[in-house]
Design an enzyme around this catalytic site. Structure first.
Site, PDB file in Angstrom:
ATOM      1  N   ASP A 110      32.111-110.176  56.340  1.00 11.69           N
ATOM      2  CA  ASP A 110      32.098-112.029  56.732  1.00 11.69           C
ATOM      3  C   ASP A 110      33.295-111.588  57.289  1.00 11.69           C
ATOM      4  O   ASP A 110      34.626-111.764  56.666  1.00 11.69           O
ATOM      5  CB  ASP A 110      31.769-112.333  55.958  1.00 11.69           C
ATOM      6  CG  ASP A 110      32.074-113.382  56.006  1.00 11.69           C
ATOM      7  OD1 ASP A 110      32.212-114.129  57.453  1.00 11.69           O
ATOM      8  OD2 ASP A 110      31.433-114.536  55.409  1.00 11.69           O
ATOM      9  N   VAL A 111      33.854-111.807  58.212  1.00 12.21           N
ATOM     10  CA  VAL A 111      35.606-111.048  58.982  1.00 12.21           C
ATOM     11  C   VAL A 111      35.782-112.485  59.871  1.00 12.21           C
ATOM     12  O   VAL A 111      36.887-112.377  60.208  1.00 12.21           O
ATOM     13  CB  VAL A 111      35.328-110.221  59.712  1.00 12.21           C
ATOM     14  CG1 VAL A 111      34.716-108.236  58.528  1.00 12.21           C
ATOM     15  CG2 VAL A 111      34.719-109.619  60.527  1.00 12.21           C
ATOM     16  N   LYS A 112      34.783-112.926  60.562  1.00 13.95           N
ATOM     17  CA  LYS A 112      35.283-114.262  60.995  1.00 13.95           C
ATOM     18  C   LYS A 112      35.587-114.023  62.269  1.00 13.95           C
ATOM     19  O   LYS A 112      36.671-115.087  62.490  1.00 13.95           O
ATOM     20  CB  LYS A 112      35.205-115.580  60.654  1.00 13.95           C
ATOM     21  CG  LYS A 112      33.986-115.924  59.645  1.00 13.95           C
ATOM     22  CD  LYS A 112      34.459-117.298  59.131  1.00 13.95           C
ATOM     23  CE  LYS A 112      32.860-117.645  58.123  1.00 13.95           C
ATOM     24  NZ  LYS A 112      33.221-117.100  57.176  1.00 13.95           N
ATOM     25  N   ARG A 113      35.717-112.772  62.478  1.00 15.48           N
ATOM     26  CA  ARG A 113      36.385-112.576  64.450  1.00 15.48           C
ATOM     27  C   ARG A 113      36.199-113.268  65.322  1.00 15.48           C
ATOM     28  O   ARG A 113      35.242-113.913  65.605  1.00 15.48           O
ATOM     29  CB  ARG A 113      36.926-110.735  64.319  1.00 15.48           C
ATOM     30  CG  ARG A 113      36.727-110.270  62.972  1.00 15.48           C
ATOM     31  CD  ARG A 113      38.564-110.664  63.053  1.00 15.48           C
ATOM     32  NE  ARG A 113      38.564-109.147  61.737  1.00 15.48           N
ATOM     33  CZ  ARG A 113      39.606-110.003  60.487  1.00 15.48           C
ATOM     34  NH1 ARG A 113      39.939-110.910  60.472  1.00 15.48           N
ATOM     35  NH2 ARG A 113      39.563-108.782  60.027  1.00 15.48           N
TER      36      ARG A 113
END
Length: 331
Positions: A110-113
């Site tokens: 879950d890095v939401k780049r």
């Protein structure tokens, strides 16, 4: 997405455990037990707290993973919780992903780049691994042999820079047999300020994004008919789920907001397709923090007892979630 769906089918469980540790979610005896070891090995005393907490996160996560790896198909570590601790936290994140892989779990980073151009291409190495130097052995080797420190099977991506910010991730996913989940409608209350804006052409902004996500995945569908490009849709907006499911027939949905954030089985029921597939439901605090409300919790617990309580409580909560979701996916 075939590997994720296969894992869900094996477990009869469309759930993913969010590994989002905080100092409040890790039992204090676990953190305290690591102080002397860290103090003896860290030269700069200003680093002690960060390294101690990062090590506690790894111990905590490994106990959780061991407790649920035969119940759930996937875990979802939130990188922000680890990056907050600096380099030691990043190491803890990578170690957590690696351990989850060793235990046979599908890992959603879950890095939401979300960026464009060369920056997006650099972020996409979360999927493709560390870039090889030109002319080296790694440069000429097949892609799966590249060094992959993150060990993620999929990552989350923000779509609000358009296709320029998505294409590098799709290309990396396709080349390396991995996946991504694009934010469509998030579970936080203020998401409506932007994501439900009415468009002049009709419909709401998140519905337009949903259509783009379905398009971006075109041509990457697997055996189950779902593409490599999934969508994130909050359980707290379940009233719109059935319509969204119809508009995204080839898009796997990652659904946060279940449990502690208020999402229920009724909210997520419409996110599954006619075969009971097409969605994976995420819970974090409801599982990894279940020990805090356990009746057997004692203030004087030692490290071993605290970890045993964490494992027992998480396993019980994961089983309860599995059983509840089994009814929801079969409606």
């Amino acid at each position: 997405m075939d590997r994720l769906i296969d894992a869900i089918e094996r477990m009869h469980n469309p759930s993913v455990v969010g590994l989002d540790p905080t100092p409040q979610l890790v039992p204090e005896p676990v953190i305290a037990s690591l102080h002397d070891e860290v103090a003896d090995t860290v030269e700069d005393e200003r680093e002690i707290d960060a390294v101690q907490l990062a090590m506690a996160y790894v111990v905590f996560n490994q106990v959780l993973i061991d407790a649920v790896c035969d119940i759930v198909p996937a875990v979802k570590p939130q990188i922000a919780m680890y990056e907050a601790l600096g380099p030691a936290g990043v190491d803890a994140y990578a170690m957590t992903c690696d351990y989850a892989h060793e235990r046979g779990l599908y890992v959603v980073g879950d890095v939401k780049r979300g960026d464009i151009g060369s920056t997006a291409a650099a972020y996409a190495h979360h999927l493709s691994g560390v870039p090889a130097l030109p002319g080296t052995r790694q440069d000429t080797a097949s892609v799966p042999n590249r060094y992959d420190p993150w060990r993620e099977d999929a990552i989350t991506v923000n779509p609000y820079l358009g296709v320029d910010g998505i294409a590098p991730f799709v290309e990396a996913a396709d080349a390396c047999d991995k996946d991504l989940f694009v934010l469509v409608h998030t579970s936080n209350p203020s998401s409506v300020d932007l994501q439900e804006l009415e468009l002049g052409s009709g419909g709401r902004l998140y519905e337009h994004v949903a259509g783009l996500v379905e398009t971006w995945g075109r041509g990457t569908e697997g055996a189950y008919g779902y593409s490599r490009v999934g969508g994130v849709f909050g359980a707290t907006f379940g009233a719109d789920a059935a319509a969204l499911r119809r508009s995204m027939p080839h898009t796997m949905l990652l659904v946060p907001g279940y449990g502690a954030q208020g999402g229920t089985t009724d909210d997520v029921a419409g996110m599954f397709d006619a075969e009971g597939r097409g969605a994976v439901i995420s819970s974090s605090r409801g599982i990894i923090g279940a020990w805090r409300s356990a009746p057997e919790r004692q203030a004087s617990m030692g490290q071993d007892d605290a970890l045993e309580l964490v494992a027992h409580s998480a396993r019980r909560a994961a089983i309860d979630m599995r059983d509840a979701l089994d009814q929801a996916s079969s409606r």
